[in-house]
Design a protein around this motif. Structure first.
Motif, PDB file in Angstrom:
ATOM      1  N   SER A 285      -5.271   2.138   5.436  1.00 24.99           N
ATOM      2  CA  SER A 285      -5.593   2.221   4.007  1.00 24.99           C
ATOM      3  C   SER A 285      -4.393   2.979   3.447  1.00 24.99           C
ATOM      4  CB  SER A 285      -6.873   2.599   3.863  1.00 24.99           C
ATOM      5  OG  SER A 285      -7.121   2.507   2.350  1.00 24.99           O
TER       6      SER A 285
ATOM      7  N   GLU B 195      -4.482   5.545   0.247  1.00 17.61           N
ATOM      8  CA  GLU B 195      -5.422   5.986  -0.593  1.00 17.61           C
ATOM      9  C   GLU B 195      -5.372   7.561  -0.605  1.00 17.61           C
ATOM     10  OE1 GLU B 195      -8.604   4.474   1.918  1.00 17.61           O
ATOM     11  OE2 GLU B 195      -8.975   6.464   2.462  1.00 17.61           O
TER      12      GLU B 195
ATOM     13  N   HIS C  12      -6.237  11.262  -0.401  1.00 19.91           N
ATOM     14  CA  HIS C  12      -6.664  12.042   0.832  1.00 19.91           C
ATOM     15  C   HIS C  12      -6.698  13.729   0.352  1.00 19.91           C
ATOM     16  CE1 HIS C  12      -6.703   8.893   3.568  1.00 19.91           C
ATOM     17  NE2 HIS C  12      -7.459   9.825   4.443  1.00 19.91           N
TER      18      HIS C  12
ATOM     19  N   ASP D 271      -4.192   7.342   6.615  1.00 17.14           N
ATOM     20  CA  ASP D 271      -4.782   6.470   7.613  1.00 17.14           C
ATOM     21  C   ASP D 271      -3.776   5.520   8.239  1.00 17.14           C
ATOM     22  OD1 ASP D 271      -7.400   7.346   6.787  1.00 17.14           O
ATOM     23  OD2 ASP D 271      -7.797   5.848   5.423  1.00 17.14           O
TER      24      ASP D 271
ATOM     25  N   ALA E 103     -10.786  -0.119  -0.280  1.00 15.40           N
ATOM     26  CA  ALA E 103     -10.582   1.387  -0.788  1.00 15.40           C
ATOM     27  C   ALA E 103     -10.992   1.539  -2.377  1.00 15.40           C
ATOM     28  CB  ALA E 103      -9.553   2.120  -0.421  1.00 15.40           C
TER      29      ALA E 103
ATOM     30  N   HIS F  42     -12.216   4.788  -3.629  1.00 14.16           N
ATOM     31  CA  HIS F  42     -11.142   6.088  -3.969  1.00 14.16           C
ATOM     32  C   HIS F  42     -10.387   5.866  -5.206  1.00 14.16           C
ATOM     33  CE1 HIS F  42     -11.628   8.031  -0.318  1.00 14.16           C
ATOM     34  NE2 HIS F  42     -11.742   6.939   0.637  1.00 14.16           N
TER      35      HIS F  42
ATOM     36  N   THR G  11      -4.104   5.005  -5.179  1.00 15.92           N
ATOM     37  CA  THR G  11      -4.784   4.196  -4.025  1.00 15.92           C
ATOM     38  C   THR G  11      -4.581   2.715  -4.180  1.00 15.92           C
ATOM     39  OG1 THR G  11      -6.617   5.647  -3.664  1.00 15.92           O
ATOM     40  CG2 THR G  11      -7.087   3.515  -3.085  1.00 15.92           C
TER      41      THR G  11
ATOM     42  N   THR H  24      -6.013  -1.054  -2.920  1.00 12.90           N
ATOM     43  CA  THR H  24      -7.211  -1.699  -2.318  1.00 12.90           C
ATOM     44  C   THR H  24      -7.212  -3.220  -2.366  1.00 12.90           C
ATOM     45  OG1 THR H  24      -9.713  -1.634  -2.226  1.00 12.90           O
ATOM     46  CG2 THR H  24      -8.755  -1.393  -4.591  1.00 12.90           C
TER      47      THR H  24
ATOM     48  N   HIS I  57      -9.661   3.364   8.763  1.00 14.36           N
ATOM     49  CA  HIS I  57     -10.341   3.783   7.627  1.00 14.36           C
ATOM     50  C   HIS I  57     -11.827   3.624   7.661  1.00 14.36           C
ATOM     51  CE1 HIS I  57     -10.964   3.991   3.489  1.00 14.36           C
ATOM     52  NE2 HIS I  57     -11.015   2.538   3.448  1.00 14.36           N
TER      53      HIS I  57
ATOM     54  N   GLY J 146     -14.006   3.077   5.313  1.00 14.46           N
ATOM     55  CA  GLY J 146     -14.005   2.153   4.287  1.00 14.46           C
ATOM     56  C   GLY J 146     -14.236   0.610   4.715  1.00 14.46           C
ATOM     57  N   ASN J 147     -13.063   0.533   5.917  1.00  8.87           N
ATOM     58  CA  ASN J 147     -12.976  -0.911   6.296  1.00  8.87           C
ATOM     59  C   ASN J 147     -14.107  -1.200   7.274  1.00  8.87           C
ATOM     60  OD1 ASN J 147     -10.727  -1.163   5.006  1.00  8.87           O
ATOM     61  ND2 ASN J 147      -9.201  -0.699   6.947  1.00  8.87           N
TER      62      ASN J 147
ATOM     63  N   HIS K  12     -13.222  12.849   5.753  1.00  7.71           N
ATOM     64  CA  HIS K  12     -12.036  12.672   5.072  1.00  7.71           C
ATOM     65  C   HIS K  12     -11.391  13.676   4.567  1.00  7.71           C
ATOM     66  CE1 HIS K  12      -9.985   9.531   2.699  1.00  7.71           C
ATOM     67  NE2 HIS K  12      -9.973  10.499   1.227  1.00  7.71           N
TER      68      HIS K  12
END
Length: 259
Positions: free
Chosen positions: A30, A32, A34, A43, A75, A78, A84, A86, A117, A119-120, A164
């Motif tokens: 990802s 995004e 951080h 990531d 993502a 975020h 980010t 996504t 990541h 979120g995946n 994170h």
């Protein structure tokens, strides 16, 4: 040294690897936010590094190749912080399907999607079933930081595993690309603790933005991060994943190692 990167090999070399039934590691990550102290590519950088290390450990006795990293993932949570990229789940499904189809068309049969990541994770759990059915191939998935949970608990001081932009991710970035860590912002790099595994358990919940969880964009506490911890974390993840793949997982019957 044996070359393990797909995009550094010729088509002929890749055909030869496919004929040897090589494992293909497909890193997915990802781009995004951080927190205030880390770049948006964390990531991507960490997942790519673990895959390269895993392949290097395997290459002397197990055919393996690392595909180019998918740098964009799921993502949306975020977005509120900016910085980010996504994808929608439908786009992500189509992208992974076409990438895996390309790998299969090149003659390979063993694909491991290595995720970097949080979120995946839930999306990949569902998509791996779809991809296996649609492509008639045993597509495997893992998340690299779940491959060394016991080691992470022993290495980290303020948390049990990756959160994170935390002690874990910051330590690995200090080991890998210290020039990208803004040490002057480390005093701000802390937020509430977060249990990724618990967040994925089916229970009564709603989707929330990271803005609702943390003002800093950080979950966990990065202030005691160190390069030494990061190197130990990266190596533990790579060693454990390499050992499982060398043993024949996850394609052996019932997931049992080959004897």
């Amino acid at each position: 040294m044996t070359e393990i990167a797909w995009n550094r090999l010729s088509a002929a070399a890749l055909r030869a690897l496919a004929e040897r039934n090589a494992v293909v590691l497909l890193p997915v990550a990802s781009t995004e936010q951080h927190g205030p102290h880390l770049p948006t590519g964390v990531d991507d950088f960490l997942c790519s590094a673990v895959c390269r290390r895993t392949a290097t450990l395997l290459a002397h006795d197990t055919p393996v190749v690392v595909a180019p990293t998918v740098w964009c993932g799921l993502a949306d949570h975020h977005i509120a912080f900016g910085g980010t990229f996504t994808l929608s789940l439908a786009t992500y499904h189509a992208l992974l399907r076409d990438l895996c189809r390309s790998i299969l068309a090149a003659g390979f049969r063993r694909i491991v999607i290595v995720n970097g990541h949080g979120g995946n994770i839930s999306g990949l759990a569902a998509l791996s079933v779809e991809l296996t059915r649609e492509l008639d191939a045993p597509i495997a998935t893992t998340t690299y930081f779940t491959e060394a949970l016991a080691e992470m608990r022993a290495i980290l001081e303020d948390q049990d595993g990756v959160m994170h932009a935390c002690e874990g991710e910051t330590s690995m970035m200090l080991a890998l690309t210290p020039e990208l860590v803004d040490r002057a912002r480390l005093p701000e790099a802390h937020g509430p603790a977060f249990d990724i595994a618990a967040s994925l358990m089916p229970s009564l919940r709603r989707t929330v933005s990271f803005k609702e969880l943390t003002a800093s964009g950080v979950l966990g506490d990065a202030r005691r991060a160190s390069a030494a911890k990061g190197e130990a974390l990266l190596q533990a993840c790579a060693q454990n994943l390499a050992a499982r793949l060398r043993a024949g997982e996850p394609w052996s019957p019932l997931g049992k190692p080959k004897t």
